[in-house]
Design a protein around this motif. Structure first.
Motif: not given
Lengths: 217, 299
Positions: A7-10
């Motif tokens: 779920s975490v984007e960079f």
């Protein structure tokens, strides 16, 4: 499966750059074994640096030669895209002019980084020569010293057999090293390793060339 | 965890970078957090200089010393009602960290261990009593150069009314306000070169420290990160928080079942290690919804 991983984007930030100019003597005296060894060293450098995913994106390589004339054989290119040139020899040794050219390349590259919001590490200029300058090198030496005092770059000089080490120590602010025989490959491997370290986040910098390995004490 | 009902859920993890593991080096990052009576949250992160032999000890020492100082100052002098008061609390904490590092360096050769706790306890006692005073006698030459404990330091303090942050070096402190917007309170600081930043051990550490104080009733979350994550978490050109990084992480931290082990595993994941081989620290603090907060928090 770690859901955070999904779920975490960079954020997409431009890779920070680590610019390195290879400033290479291709004068007549380098003909034969020396230039062959140098070319092989360049290939070793390319192979080694391209094994590191971070360095491939961050290190930028430019090649300037001096043999008869000064030539920018390779403008700055990301290490991942670098193809080792096959250099030929001829002419005398316009080292002074070549140094100025290399310093100008660095200066212009920094300006480009700043204009594009790209962060960078301290640029290196790595000069290899087997002789002495046949042109006026005083202003080049002055610029090297000025840049070093302002911490604008790190300038390293390596003398191959026959090199005028005295002159080199006047040009370079740091003590020049003397290459052992024609061990260019080893030297280029060291350079690649150093550039990999610099381009990793927060590591101490190389301040002097190591006496062991490819250099004679 | 303490027995007092906590208003914040806090998760923190510091993970060694793949580059550090390759060279046999442990993690040089450290973090600490405390929740105290009176709805007081204290957070700290420190990143030891990769080139220095004792920087891991320096980082561990700095976070504890900073929070000890902040806790002591707030207990003895009360909660400041004005930003200037908060800046003084922050500066005292930074000074306490510096002082603790100096003590660590000085006692190193005497054969004492450099565990953070003993030296920090001594150092903070002196500093909180006489904040700002220099030592009366000239210091003896340190047994180990102070530089070897070089570390960055990030501190964030929160009460129901205020959020105060200070930072020396790189990394960032990010706040989520009552409306849900993310604000970067303190930004990564570096000189011309990316890998050169200010450390607590620098002579001008206090002048170069960033401070940010916000009167922020209804703050929803705080995040502190070391520089290993800043390229992933921030738009570095604008120094803005990247929402798709923080929002899932804050949602995760708000869940009662979320663990620090999970957070650490995420920081150690391939996706992250491909982008950075530096040590990574992330501290997430999410304010828990309390019935009494209904008047101040808008949803």
């Amino acid at each position: 499966m770690n859901r955070l991983d999904e779920s975490v984007e960079f954020a997409q930030n431009p890779d920070p750059r680590c610019p390195c100019v290879l400033l290479l003597d291709t004068s007549r005296s380098m003909t034969g074994e020396p230039i062959e060894a140098l070319n092989e060293g360049l290939r070793a450098f390319q192979t080694d640096i391209q094994q590191d995913p971070l360095a491939q994106r961050r290190v930028e390589v430019a090649v300037v030669t001096f043999g008869g004339e000064v030539q920018v054989v390779q403008e700055f290119v990301t290490a991942g895209q670098f193809v080792a040139p096959t250099l030929t020899t001829g002419g005398n040794t316009p080292m002074g002019a070549a140094i100025i050219r290399a310093l100008d390349l660095v200066r212009d590259r920094k300006a480009q980084y700043k204009a594009n919001g790209v962060s960078y590490y301290r640029p290196w200029v790595f000069m290899i020569t087997d002789g002495e300058p046949t042109d006026d090198w005083a202003s080049a030496a002055q610029r090297v010293h000025d840049e070093e005092s302002a911490d604008g770059l790190a300038f390293f000089a390596v003398g191959v057999a026959g090199a005028e080490m005295q002159t080199l120590s006047q040009i370079a602010a740091r003590q020049p090293a003397q290459l052992r025989g024609l061990e260019f490959a080893q030297m280029f491997l060291w350079l690649s390793q150093s550039q990999k370290r610099v381009s990793a986040s927060k590591v101490g910098e190389q301040t002097a060339l190591p006496p062991a390995g490819w250099a004679t004490v | 965890m303490s027995d007092t009902p906590s208003s914040w859920r806090v998760l923190g993890a510091s993970v060694a970078g793949s580059g550090h593991r390759k060279s046999g080096r442990g993690c040089d990052d450290a973090h600490a957090y405390r929740q105290l009576d009176g709805d007081l949250l204290l957070l700290a992160v420190a990143d030891g200089a990769g080139s220095m032999p004792h920087s891991a000890a320096g980082a561990a020492c700095a976070v504890e010393a900073a929070l000890d100082s902040a806790a002591a100052t707030l207990a003895s002098q009360g909660i400041p009602a004005e930003p200037a008061g908060w800046e003084a609390v922050l500066d005292a904490a930074l000074r306490a960290a510096r002082s603790a590092l100096e003590t660590l360096a000085e006692t190193a050769a005497a054969g004492e261990s450099d565990t953070a706790s003993e030296t920090v306890a001594d150092a903070t006692d002196e500093v909180t009593l006489e904040a700002g005073d220099e030592a009366a006698e000239p210091p003896e030459p340190p047994a180990v150069p102070l530089q070897q404990y070089a570390t960055t330091l990030l501190v964030a303090l929160a009460t129901p009314e205020f959020v105060a942050a200070a930072q020396i070096g790189d990394g960032a402190v990010v706040m989520q306000g009552s409306e849900g917007t993310l604000e970067v309170l303190t930004v990564p600081e570096h000189g011309e070169y990316l890998n050169e930043t200010t450390f607590v051990t620098a002579t001008d550490y206090l002048e170069r420290a960033q401070h940010a104080v916000r009167q922020q009733p209804g703050v929803r979350a705080l995040a502190l990160l070391s520089d290993g994550l800043q390229m992933l978490a921030l738009d570095l050109e604008r120094n803005e928080a990247f929402r798709p990084f923080f929002e899932p992480l804050l949602a995760f931290a708000a869940k009662p079942e979320a663990t620090e082990a999970e957070l650490a595993a995420f920081l150690d994941s391939d996706r992250i290690c491909e982008r950075t081989d530096d040590d990574k620290t992330l501290v997430l603090a999410v304010r828990e919804w309390q019935p009494s907060d209904a008047a101040t928090t808008s949803h």
